[in-house]
Structure formats: structure tokens, C-alpha cells
Design a protein around this motif. Structure first.
Motif, PDB file in Angstrom:
ATOM      1  N   ASN A   1       0.863  -1.176   0.000  1.00 29.68           N
ATOM      2  CA  ASN A   1       0.000   0.000   0.000  1.00 29.68           C
ATOM      3  C   ASN A   1       0.902   1.230   0.000  1.00 29.68           C
ATOM      4  O   ASN A   1       1.659   1.440   0.947  1.00 29.68           O
ATOM      5  N   LEU A   2       0.832   2.046  -1.051  1.00 31.33           N
ATOM      6  CA  LEU A   2       1.745   3.188  -1.153  1.00 31.33           C
ATOM      7  C   LEU A   2       1.598   4.138   0.031  1.00 31.33           C
ATOM      8  O   LEU A   2       2.593   4.707   0.496  1.00 31.33           O
ATOM      9  N   LYS A   3       0.396   4.314   0.540  1.00 31.38           N
ATOM     10  CA  LYS A   3       0.192   5.229   1.660  1.00 31.38           C
ATOM     11  C   LYS A   3       0.957   4.773   2.900  1.00 31.38           C
ATOM     12  O   LYS A   3       1.327   5.582   3.740  1.00 31.38           O
ATOM     13  N   GLU A   4       1.205   3.479   2.985  1.00 29.57           N
ATOM     14  CA  GLU A   4       1.909   2.936   4.145  1.00 29.57           C
ATOM     15  C   GLU A   4       3.414   2.834   3.948  1.00 29.57           C
ATOM     16  O   GLU A   4       4.172   2.841   4.929  1.00 29.57           O
ATOM     17  N   CYS A   5       3.864   2.752   2.702  1.00 34.15           N
ATOM     18  CA  CYS A   5       5.299   2.516   2.473  1.00 34.15           C
ATOM     19  C   CYS A   5       6.037   3.697   1.858  1.00 34.15           C
ATOM     20  O   CYS A   5       7.262   3.661   1.732  1.00 34.15           O
ATOM     21  N   ALA A   6       5.324   4.768   1.487  1.00 34.17           N
ATOM     22  CA  ALA A   6       5.985   5.909   0.855  1.00 34.17           C
ATOM     23  C   ALA A   6       6.758   6.742   1.866  1.00 34.17           C
ATOM     24  O   ALA A   6       6.304   6.962   2.990  1.00 34.17           O
ATOM     25  N   VAL A   7       7.947   7.217   1.463  1.00 33.44           N
ATOM     26  CA  VAL A   7       8.751   8.148   2.255  1.00 33.44           C
ATOM     27  C   VAL A   7       8.977   9.379   1.382  1.00 33.44           C
ATOM     28  O   VAL A   7       9.590   9.291   0.317  1.00 33.44           O
ATOM     29  N   TYR A   8       8.484  10.528   1.849  1.00 35.69           N
ATOM     30  CA  TYR A   8       8.499  11.726   1.011  1.00 35.69           C
ATOM     31  C   TYR A   8       9.611  12.719   1.357  1.00 35.69           C
ATOM     32  O   TYR A   8       9.784  13.704   0.675  1.00 35.69           O
ATOM     33  N   GLY A   9      10.358  12.461   2.386  1.00 41.86           N
ATOM     34  CA  GLY A   9      11.446  13.368   2.722  1.00 41.86           C
ATOM     35  C   GLY A   9      12.383  12.731   3.727  1.00 41.86           C
ATOM     36  O   GLY A   9      11.963  11.935   4.580  1.00 41.86           O
ATOM     37  N   ARG A  10      13.653  13.073   3.644  1.00 39.72           N
ATOM     38  CA  ARG A  10      14.641  12.563   4.594  1.00 39.72           C
ATOM     39  C   ARG A  10      15.509  13.721   5.060  1.00 39.72           C
ATOM     40  O   ARG A  10      15.934  14.543   4.260  1.00 39.72           O
ATOM     41  N   GLU A  11      15.750  13.770   6.349  1.00 40.01           N
ATOM     42  CA  GLU A  11      16.589  14.825   6.912  1.00 40.01           C
ATOM     43  C   GLU A  11      17.141  14.357   8.251  1.00 40.01           C
ATOM     44  O   GLU A  11      16.457  13.660   8.999  1.00 40.01           O
ATOM     45  N   GLY A  12      18.386  14.721   8.528  1.00 37.70           N
ATOM     46  CA  GLY A  12      18.979  14.364   9.806  1.00 37.70           C
ATOM     47  C   GLY A  12      19.360  12.891   9.866  1.00 37.70           C
ATOM     48  O   GLY A  12      19.600  12.240   8.859  1.00 37.70           O
ATOM     49  N   VAL A  13      19.401  12.355  11.059  1.00 39.07           N
ATOM     50  CA  VAL A  13      19.754  10.954  11.269  1.00 39.07           C
ATOM     51  C   VAL A  13      18.503  10.106  11.047  1.00 39.07           C
ATOM     52  O   VAL A  13      17.644   9.992  11.921  1.00 39.07           O
ATOM     53  N   THR A  14      18.419   9.527   9.887  1.00 38.34           N
ATOM     54  CA  THR A  14      17.194   8.805   9.513  1.00 38.34           C
ATOM     55  C   THR A  14      17.248   7.324   9.842  1.00 38.34           C
ATOM     56  O   THR A  14      16.228   6.642   9.795  1.00 38.34           O
ATOM     57  N   GLY A  15      18.438   6.835  10.167  1.00 36.17           N
ATOM     58  CA  GLY A  15      18.576   5.408  10.367  1.00 36.17           C
ATOM     59  C   GLY A  15      18.697   4.683   9.039  1.00 36.17           C
ATOM     60  O   GLY A  15      18.568   5.273   7.966  1.00 36.17           O
ATOM     61  N   GLU A  16      18.946   3.396   9.111  1.00 36.25           N
ATOM     62  CA  GLU A  16      19.122   2.590   7.904  1.00 36.25           C
ATOM     63  C   GLU A  16      17.825   2.546   7.102  1.00 36.25           C
ATOM     64  O   GLU A  16      16.720   2.581   7.649  1.00 36.25           O
ATOM     65  N   ARG A  17      17.965   2.496   5.808  1.00 39.12           N
ATOM     66  CA  ARG A  17      16.793   2.470   4.926  1.00 39.12           C
ATOM     67  C   ARG A  17      15.958   1.224   5.146  1.00 39.12           C
ATOM     68  O   ARG A  17      16.467   0.108   5.150  1.00 39.12           O
TER      69      ARG A  17
END
Length: 270
Positions: free
Chosen positions: A184-200
Motif C-alpha cells: 500500500n503506497l500510503k503505508e510505504c511511501a517516504v516523502y522526505g529525509r533529513e537528519g539521522v534517519t537510520g538505515e533504509r
């Protein structure tokens, strides 16, 4: 006897895309410009819709929806969600079909459009480009084959004037990939990354947005694995591709009475 030309009205007639559509309609030998809609208060109201081409079409730009749609078979609309919904209400009243290239609709607004499709024939797509719709089919194939060991990122770039992000096309690409993967895209989408995000998180689909200059529209879907990367990309250098795709959609609608269709059906892709 030859068939009567398809009578087309264009929304946002004084905008960049509107003018491209008007030019395409006036150049097509099977279409005729039948209406041109502009915003209330626009300085172009009352002017000939083809004046920017240095010729007369006999169609004046108007903010009166009933007047602008009265003689049309099909409306082509690349405006804003609120404007498109107002246009569709009048299209439904007058029995005018519509090609919707507007993006940024909410789920509630999409439900309203679907309801209109019970009464008039509509084509709605986040991108009218023939090439983009072929890419969507390729993405479905790629995602199914690369369903393990590949991280997926979607990068899109548009001109500085675009008001929604990510683009409707990028979201459509994400929907195709997510569906092919059973996500489900609404559950798995990531629209921005900043700072310490942790491993993908390998189950996510990332989006990156670029806005600047006069970029018409670039989209790249990256499948990044170990030791190899696959990129499926589409780059638009002219809005003419969207205009020509819109005319194909309008021609498709001439054979439909009701229903909500996508460009995949227009192009016979599914």
C-alpha cells in the motif's frame, strides 16, 4: 460524407498548457476549437483564444462555464482541482465529456469525479503523455521481476511554477510499483529525509522532488540492488506530448457514453 470534427473546449485557455492545447486542436484536421475557459478577472477574457498564434479561431475566452461549454463535445482540463470539479459539474449538466489532466486531487475529490463518471464519459490520468503511460506498464513488469533485493526510489523534476509535490505522475508511478509488489503506497511511501534517519527500510518507496527553471517534467524510477542499478526514466522536453495525448483521449471518448477511463485504456495497454 466525412465525419463531423470533434468539438473541443479548453480550460485554462490563457495558461501555458491551455495555449499548447489550443494550438494542437487548431492544427488537428479532425478537431475544432469550440470553447475556451479563463479565470474570472483575467485580462484575456473576451479575446480570441487563438490570438497568441496570430490568427482568429472565432472562439472568445470566457469565464462563463455554460457559455464556454455550450457547443463542445469534450472539455480538456489541465487546471486546479477545485476548478476542474466546478467544470465537471457543468459538463455533467450539459452532457459534455471531459479529459482530465489536472493533478493534486484528494481522495474525496477523486470520489466525486468517479461519481460524475456514472453520468458522462471521462478520461483521467496524472500524465497524458503516451510515453509516460508506456513507462507505467514497464514499471509494473520491472517491479514484479525485481521484488527482492532492490530498493526503489522515485525522483521527479518540474518547473518552478508547479504547485503540488510529488507530481501526480510520480505518485502514479509509485502506485504502480507498490501494487505490483503487493504493498500500500500510503503505508510505504517516504516523502522526505533529513537528519539521522537510520538505515533504509527495504519495504519503503522513496520520493525526491526537484523544482526549478522551466523543466517540463522529468521522472526516474531507480531500482537499486547489490552490484547493479536499473533506471526507468521519462523526460519531457515539450508540453506538446501532453496535448497530443489529450487529443487521443478526446477521440477515445467520442466512442464512449459514460464511464471513468485511464490512458491505459485509451492506448489499449490494459
Amino acid at each position: 460524407m466525412s465525419a463531423s470534427p470533434l468539438r473541443i473546449a479548453v480550460a485554462g485557455a490563457n495558461g501555458r498548457m491551455g495555449r499548447m492545447l489550443i494550438e494542437a486542436v487548431t492544427q488537428a484536421n479532425d478537431c475544432v476549437l469550440a470553447g475556451a475557459l479563463g479565470l474570472p478577472g483575467s485580462p484575456e477574457l473576451g479575446q480570441d483564444a487563438a490570438a497568441f498564434l496570430g490568427r482568429a479561431s472565432g472562439v472568445l475566452i470566457t469565464a462563463d462555464l455554460h457559455q464556454g461549454l455550450a457547443h463542445a463535445d469534450v472539455l480538456i482540463d489541465f487546471t486546479r482541482p477545485e476548478g476542474t470539479l466546478a467544470h465537471l459539474a457543468v459538463c455533467r449538466e450539459l452532457g459534455v465529456k471531459a479529459v482530465i489532466g489536472t493533478t493534486g486531487f484528494s481522495d474525496e475529490q477523486k470520489a466525486q469525479i468517479a461519481e460524475h463518471g456514472l453520468h458522462i464519459a471521462l478520461v483521467m490520468a496524472p500524465n497524458m503523455s503516451v510515453g509516460v503511460n508506456v513507462v507505467l506498464r514497464l514499471l509494473d513488469m520491472a517491479a514484479r521481476a525485481l521484488n527482492e533485493g532492490f530498493d526503489i526510489e522515485i525522483v521527479e523534476a518540474h518547473h518552478r511554477h508547479k504547485v503540488d509535490a510529488p507530481s501526480g505522475t510520480a505518485l502514479a508511478m509509485g502506485e504502480v510499483v507498490a501494487s505490483a509488489l503487493g504493498r500500500n503506497l500510503k503505508e510505504c511511501a517516504v516523502y522526505g529525509r533529513e537528519g539521522v534517519t537510520g538505515e533504509r527500510d527495504p519495504s519503503t518507496i522513496g520520493f525526491a522532488t526537484v523544482r526549478g527553471g522551466d523543466i517540463v517534467g522529468d521522472h526516474t524510477v531507480l531500482f537499486a540492488g547489490t552490484g547493479e542499478r536499473i533506471e526507468i526514466a521519462h523526460k519531457s522536453s515539450s508540453r506538446a506530448t501532453y496535448a497530443q495525448g489529450s487529443l487521443r483521449a478526446a477521440r477515445f471518448l467520442s466512442g464512449q457514453s459514460v464511464g471513468l477511463f485511464g490512458m491505459d485504456q485509451v492506448l489499449g495497454l490494459g
